[in-house]
Design a protein around this motif. Structure first.
Motif, PDB file in Angstrom:
ATOM      1  N   LYS A 125       0.840  -1.204   0.000  1.00  0.00           N
ATOM      2  CA  LYS A 125       0.000   0.000   0.000  1.00  0.00           C
ATOM      3  C   LYS A 125       0.873   1.251   0.000  1.00  0.00           C
ATOM      4  O   LYS A 125       0.603   2.227  -0.693  1.00  0.00           O
TER       5      LYS A 125
ATOM      6  N   GLY B 157       2.259   1.687  -3.371  1.00  0.00           N
ATOM      7  CA  GLY B 157       1.225   2.211  -4.272  1.00  0.00           C
ATOM      8  C   GLY B 157       0.972   3.687  -4.023  1.00  0.00           C
ATOM      9  O   GLY B 157       0.859   4.475  -4.968  1.00  0.00           O
ATOM     10  N   ARG B 158       0.904   4.065  -2.737  1.00  0.00           N
ATOM     11  CA  ARG B 158       0.659   5.462  -2.377  1.00  0.00           C
ATOM     12  C   ARG B 158       1.794   6.344  -2.900  1.00  0.00           C
ATOM     13  O   ARG B 158       1.567   7.420  -3.458  1.00  0.00           O
TER      14      ARG B 158
ATOM     15  N   ALA C 190       3.910   5.602  -5.361  1.00  0.00           N
ATOM     16  CA  ALA C 190       3.914   5.590  -6.835  1.00  0.00           C
ATOM     17  C   ALA C 190       2.885   6.581  -7.372  1.00  0.00           C
ATOM     18  O   ALA C 190       3.153   7.311  -8.330  1.00  0.00           O
ATOM     19  N   LYS C 191       1.720   6.635  -6.727  1.00  0.00           N
ATOM     20  CA  LYS C 191       0.690   7.584  -7.182  1.00  0.00           C
ATOM     21  C   LYS C 191       1.149   9.020  -6.968  1.00  0.00           C
ATOM     22  O   LYS C 191       0.991   9.877  -7.846  1.00  0.00           O
TER      23      LYS C 191
ATOM     24  N   ARG D   3       3.573   9.827  -9.660  1.00  0.00           N
ATOM     25  CA  ARG D   3       2.908   9.997 -10.958  1.00  0.00           C
ATOM     26  C   ARG D   3       2.167  11.333 -11.029  1.00  0.00           C
ATOM     27  O   ARG D   3       2.159  11.995 -12.052  1.00  0.00           O
ATOM     28  N   ASP D   4       1.539  11.716  -9.905  1.00  0.00           N
ATOM     29  CA  ASP D   4       0.831  12.998  -9.882  1.00  0.00           C
ATOM     30  C   ASP D   4       1.798  14.150 -10.122  1.00  0.00           C
ATOM     31  O   ASP D   4       1.461  15.129 -10.792  1.00  0.00           O
TER      32      ASP D   4
ATOM     33  N   LYS E 253      -2.605 -12.667  -2.260  1.00  0.00           N
ATOM     34  CA  LYS E 253      -2.530 -12.719  -3.720  1.00  0.00           C
ATOM     35  C   LYS E 253      -1.188 -13.297  -4.175  1.00  0.00           C
ATOM     36  O   LYS E 253      -0.978 -13.501  -5.371  1.00  0.00           O
TER      37      LYS E 253
ATOM     38  N   HIS F  19       4.024  -8.708 -11.223  1.00  0.00           N
ATOM     39  CA  HIS F  19       2.650  -9.002 -10.783  1.00  0.00           C
ATOM     40  C   HIS F  19       1.986 -10.028 -11.691  1.00  0.00           C
ATOM     41  O   HIS F  19       1.237 -10.882 -11.239  1.00  0.00           O
TER      42      HIS F  19
ATOM     43  N   ARG G  64       1.605 -12.686  -8.968  1.00  0.00           N
ATOM     44  CA  ARG G  64       0.446 -12.268  -8.174  1.00  0.00           C
ATOM     45  C   ARG G  64      -0.835 -12.737  -8.851  1.00  0.00           C
ATOM     46  O   ARG G  64      -0.976 -12.609 -10.065  1.00  0.00           O
TER      47      ARG G  64
ATOM     48  N   SER H 299      -6.639  -9.437 -10.174  1.00  0.00           N
ATOM     49  CA  SER H 299      -6.402  -8.182 -10.880  1.00  0.00           C
ATOM     50  C   SER H 299      -5.636  -7.213  -9.986  1.00  0.00           C
ATOM     51  O   SER H 299      -5.568  -7.384  -8.773  1.00  0.00           O
ATOM     52  N   ASN H 300      -5.075  -6.177 -10.592  1.00  0.00           N
ATOM     53  CA  ASN H 300      -4.392  -5.167  -9.791  1.00  0.00           C
ATOM     54  C   ASN H 300      -5.372  -4.129  -9.235  1.00  0.00           C
ATOM     55  O   ASN H 300      -4.963  -3.122  -8.695  1.00  0.00           O
ATOM     56  N   TRP H 301      -6.663  -4.399  -9.364  1.00  0.00           N
ATOM     57  CA  TRP H 301      -7.650  -3.441  -8.872  1.00  0.00           C
ATOM     58  C   TRP H 301      -8.288  -3.873  -7.560  1.00  0.00           C
ATOM     59  O   TRP H 301      -8.785  -3.052  -6.818  1.00  0.00           O
ATOM     60  N   TRP H 302      -8.315  -5.183  -7.283  1.00  0.00           N
ATOM     61  CA  TRP H 302      -9.041  -5.608  -6.075  1.00  0.00           C
ATOM     62  C   TRP H 302      -8.150  -6.402  -5.156  1.00  0.00           C
ATOM     63  O   TRP H 302      -7.244  -7.022  -5.547  1.00  0.00           O
TER      64      TRP H 302
END
Lengths: 228, 175
Positions: free
Chosen positions: B58, B61-62, B64-65, B68-69, B112, B165, B169, B172-175
């Protein structure tokens, strides 16, 4: 009601923009479903923008389009809807009472469908994947955790849409089997037979749809290219 | 280690009960309870590992976002870009430690992480090395305030994440 008004003849019911919007929504929804399941997220995003555009178009067409496409003509009061629903299984159906466009139940179903589809595309705009790598164009305005919440709303709303689509297909089957009415061909070629022609539908010129489509395209491009 | 403790407890209790001449049923029942408790302790340890791993991802991911922003802007906040890329590099180097043996899918454990991580450890190590390597190059580009370089290297890190992944893994990478 005169006999002449209910005589069996072909009546144009759906205009081309309404039919195109319907089938575009159906195919784009299917494509979005497939692309999400198979992790083709770039395609999913593009198809999602397309779906947003078509939904916006249909919503506007509900105010600007032909008489059968307008919300004012098919969204009835709850009492009228209940009255229609209570006679749904009646054997002695009156041909003249058969609505030319959407029936009252269908009208509410369309509102729900368009509302959920609009919500679905807006949720998608803010969604972020678990890796923070793939996201909608508006995700940059929200935190990672909020983007994840939108992704989960996107998923939950998708299941609501599946239920609604299931109801829609069941209703079509019911009308075909129980009431001997084929709704699908009319949505393909635009004509119905065996309907009351007392008040034939009115349509609007094609350029209105073209102008609206161009405006919606601009809006969707603006949405997807939104800068901070 | 919980397994060693469990085995030791079991043997000592058996001897204690036999000396005391207690009924065999009582001994078996007690042993079964202890084994159950030991198994529960083992499961809860794995759950902790899986939970920690999820939190690490997490965080990744946080970050990386956030990166990207920033790099989506024409004038990013370089302090954020540098701290994010450093964090990604640190997490990427640490990543192989998040997958100790025995922390895969099992009864009562939802993860996963696929079993291939432990059945083909060298392949997993290579994928993890690819990530840490590309994350290090990304951090270097960020330290030079090279926006084009950061964008390019961030894509390489994304590809390293994605390929790993895809292989290691499930879901999906969404759930």
């Amino acid at each position: 009601m005169s006999d002449k008004s209910v005589e069996s003849r072909r009546v144009r019911v759906w205009d081309a923009p309404t039919r195109l919007a319907h089938w575009a929504i159906a195919s784009l929804f299917g494509f979005c479903w497939w692309s999400a399941k198979s992790d083709h997220m770039q395609w999913h995003r593009i198809a999602g923008y397309g779906l947003l555009g078509v939904v916006l178009f249909r919503l506007c067409w509900g105010f600007l389009g032909g008489s059968t496409a307008r919300f004012a003509n098919f969204v009835r009061s709850p009492i009228a809807t209940w009255r229609y629903a209570s006679k749904l299984f009646a054997r002695d159906r009156d041909r003249s009472s058969k609505p030319i466009g959407h029936n009252p139940l269908g009208g509410w179903s369309i509102l729900a469908m368009l509302g959920l589809l609009l919500a679905q595309t807006v949720f998608g705009l803010f969604s972020v994947d678990v890796d923070g790598v793939v996201s909608g164009p508006w995700a940059k305005w929200v935190r990672f955790e909020t983007g994840r919440r939108f992704a989960h709303l996107h998923d939950a709303n998708f299941h609501l849409l599946l239920i609604l689509i299931g109801l829609h297909l069941s209703a079509i089957t019911f009308y075909r089997l129980a009431r001997k009415e084929s709704l699908v061909p009319a949505m393909i070629h635009g004509y119905k037979t065996d309907v009351s022609t007392e008040a034939p539908p009115s349509f609007v010129p094609w350029w209105r749809a073209a102008l609206l489509a161009a405006a919606v395209c601009l809006v969707v491009v603006y949405i997807t290219q939104a800068k901070l | 280690m919980p397994y060693r403790t469990r085995a030791q407890s079991k043997s000592s209790l058996f001897s204690v009960f036999s000396k005391a001449g207690m009924g065999r049923r009582v001994v078996l029942l007690t042993a079964a309870l202890l084994i159950g408790a030991g198994a529960h302790a083992g499961t809860s340890n794995v759950l902790q590992v899986v939970h920690a791993r999820r939190e690490h991802f997490k965080r990744l991911g946080r970050t990386a976002k956030s990166l990207r922003d920033q790099i989506g802007r024409s004038r990013p906040n370089w302090n954020l870009v540098v701290s994010d890329t450093n964090e990604i590099e640190r997490l990427a180097q640490d990543l192989p430690n998040w997958f100790p043996a025995g922390s895969g899918q099992a009864r009562g454990i939802k993860t996963k992480a696929r079993a291939i991580i432990w059945s083909k450890p060298q392949e997993f190590a290579r994928a993890a090395h690819r990530l840490s390597n590309s994350a290090a190059i990304l951090a270097q580009a960020a330290s030079r305030h090279d926006l084009a370089g950061v964008r390019l290297r961030a894509r390489a890190v994304g590809q390293a994440c994605g390929s790993c992944h895809h292989r290691f893994r499930s879901h999906s990478n969404w759930w």
